[in-house]
Design an enzyme around this catalytic site. Structure first.
Site, PDB file in Angstrom:
ATOM      1  N   HIS A  15      90.105 106.226 -35.587  1.00  0.00           N
ATOM      2  CA  HIS A  15      90.592 107.123 -34.704  1.00  0.00           C
ATOM      3  C   HIS A  15      91.491 107.924 -35.545  1.00  0.00           C
ATOM      4  CE1 HIS A  15      93.581 108.591 -31.338  1.00  0.00           C
ATOM      5  NE2 HIS A  15      92.255 109.357 -31.109  1.00  0.00           N
ATOM      6  N   GLU A  42      86.618 109.083 -36.304  1.00  0.00           N
ATOM      7  CA  GLU A  42      86.721 110.306 -35.254  1.00  0.00           C
ATOM      8  C   GLU A  42      87.890 111.052 -36.041  1.00  0.00           C
ATOM      9  OE1 GLU A  42      88.763 112.054 -31.685  1.00  0.00           O
ATOM     10  OE2 GLU A  42      89.427 110.993 -33.365  1.00  0.00           O
ATOM     11  N   ASP A  44      89.785 115.442 -35.093  1.00  0.00           N
ATOM     12  CA  ASP A  44      89.816 116.490 -34.410  1.00  0.00           C
ATOM     13  C   ASP A  44      89.689 117.722 -34.971  1.00  0.00           C
ATOM     14  OD1 ASP A  44      90.707 114.793 -32.145  1.00  0.00           O
ATOM     15  OD2 ASP A  44      92.320 114.362 -33.342  1.00  0.00           O
ATOM     16  N   HIS A  57      95.038 118.002 -34.576  1.00  0.00           N
ATOM     17  CA  HIS A  57      94.857 117.470 -33.074  1.00  0.00           C
ATOM     18  C   HIS A  57      95.759 118.430 -32.092  1.00  0.00           C
ATOM     19  CE1 HIS A  57      96.107 115.187 -29.718  1.00  0.00           C
ATOM     20  NE2 HIS A  57      95.106 114.719 -29.760  1.00  0.00           N
ATOM     21  N   GLU A 117      85.471 115.510 -32.916  1.00  0.00           N
ATOM     22  CA  GLU A 117      85.926 116.112 -31.849  1.00  0.00           C
ATOM     23  C   GLU A 117      86.312 117.404 -31.798  1.00  0.00           C
ATOM     24  OE1 GLU A 117      89.014 113.932 -29.783  1.00  0.00           O
ATOM     25  OE2 GLU A 117      89.405 115.770 -28.511  1.00  0.00           O
TER      26      GLU A 117
HETATM   27  O1  G3P Z   1      87.780 111.024 -29.180  1.00  0.00           O
HETATM   28  C1  G3P Z   1      88.737 110.237 -28.881  1.00  0.00           C
HETATM   29  C2  G3P Z   1      89.812 110.549 -28.660  1.00  0.00           C
HETATM   30  O2  G3P Z   1      90.392 111.078 -29.901  1.00  0.00           O
HETATM   31  C3  G3P Z   1      90.459 111.653 -27.582  1.00  0.00           C
HETATM   32  O3  G3P Z   1      91.744 111.871 -27.542  1.00  0.00           O
HETATM   33  O4  G3P Z   1      93.745 113.165 -27.860  1.00  0.00           O
HETATM   34  O5  G3P Z   1      93.131 111.531 -29.318  1.00  0.00           O
HETATM   35  O6  G3P Z   1      91.706 113.408 -29.486  1.00  0.00           O
HETATM   36  P1  G3P Z   1      92.898 112.364 -28.843  1.00  0.00           P
HETATM   37 MG    MG Z   2      90.358 112.928 -31.026  1.00  0.00          MG
END
Ligand code: G3P
Ligand code: MG
Length: 247
Positions: A15, A42, A44, A57, A117
């Site tokens: 993450h 993953e 952002d 993020h 993302e």
């Molecule tokens: O993509 C999964 C997760 O990252 C979504 O929430 O806020 O951590 O970007 P967030």
């Molecule tokens: Mg995310």
């Protein structure tokens, strides 16, 4: 087409890189994920005032950099001056906000696949989808599997579908809406990514029966991950992927 006909995504995804160990969405975090044995991460993405795609993020700079204000109001040149590591730990002082291009070069070096993302700033939903899709389309490393593009934002995902339909897409939700199938079909998504705490065996079963891939975030506990895998969930997104990799 189902997701598995297009790409093979591992069951454990780091993450924001490996956000439990390194400042999220930085190259250090991508390197740490690779070091932990993760095969996909993953992260952002959003765009700067001047339209550059970067890994970030929040809408604002304060939490994860020494800057102030909104990412959407900051130029890439100014963003590049900021320290994106010290907030996490002094040992990461000097870490910078990477561009999406920087991140792709690192992924290629590290052999990491990615779930990209899209996290658009308010009012820039379609533009962010278009820009990120355009960068991925133009420069995604040929040595890596195609990226899986996800977003909570349907307008951004629609823009991705129009700009780069060849990349598989996942819709992000916190809670599974009663009519989860319609947006997935409308956006041509192959997967649904939902918050772990809102999932149940019955909901998971329904999504899986529909032929969609299903993943959960953010899962930092091995027992929780095992329970989700037991329901048929294909993957989990974790700040501490090594806890779950040790299966
Ligand atoms: O993509 C999964 C997760 O990252 C979504 O929430 O806020 O951590 O970007 P967030
Ligand atoms: Mg995310």
């Amino acid at each position: 087409m189902t997701e598995s006909e297009i790409i093979s995504v591992p069951a454990v995804i780091g993450h924001r890189g490996a956000a439990g160990h390194a400042p999220e969405n930085t190259l250090a975090s991508l390197r740490k994920a690779a070091e932990l044995g993760v095969r996909w991460v993953e992260f952002d993405t959003k765009i700067t005032r001047d339209g550059a795609a970067v890994l970030f993020h929040d809408h604002t700079l304060e939490r994860t950099t020494d800057g102030r204000g909104e990412v959407a109001e900051t130029t890439l040149a100014d963003l590049r001056e900021l320290d994106a590591g010290t907030w996490f730990d002094d040992t990461f002082a000097g870490e910078r906000v990477p561009t999406l291009l920087d991140a792709m070069a690192a992924l290629a070096r590290l052999g990491l696949g990615a779930n990209v993302e899209i996290k658009p700033s308010p009012g820039r939903e379609a533009e962010t989808g278009r820009v990120v899709a355009g960068v991925l389309k133009a420069s995604w490393p040929a040595t890596l599997p195609p990226p899986l593009i996800s977003s909570f934002d349907k307008e951004a995902l629609g823009a991705v579908r129009d700009a780069a339909p060849e990349f598989p897409r996942a819709l992000l939700v916190f809670r599974l809406p009663s009519d989860w199938r319609s947006p997935l079909e409308a956006l041509g998504c192959v997967a649904l990514h939902c918050q772990a705490k809102h999932l149940s065996a019955a909901k998971a079963g329904a999504v899986l029966a529909g032929g969609f891939a299903l993943r959960s975030f953010t899962v930092n506990d091995k027992a929780r991950a095992e329970k989700l895998f037991g329901w048929g969930v294909h993957g989990v997104i974790s700040d501490y992927p090594e806890r779950i990799l040790a299966r």
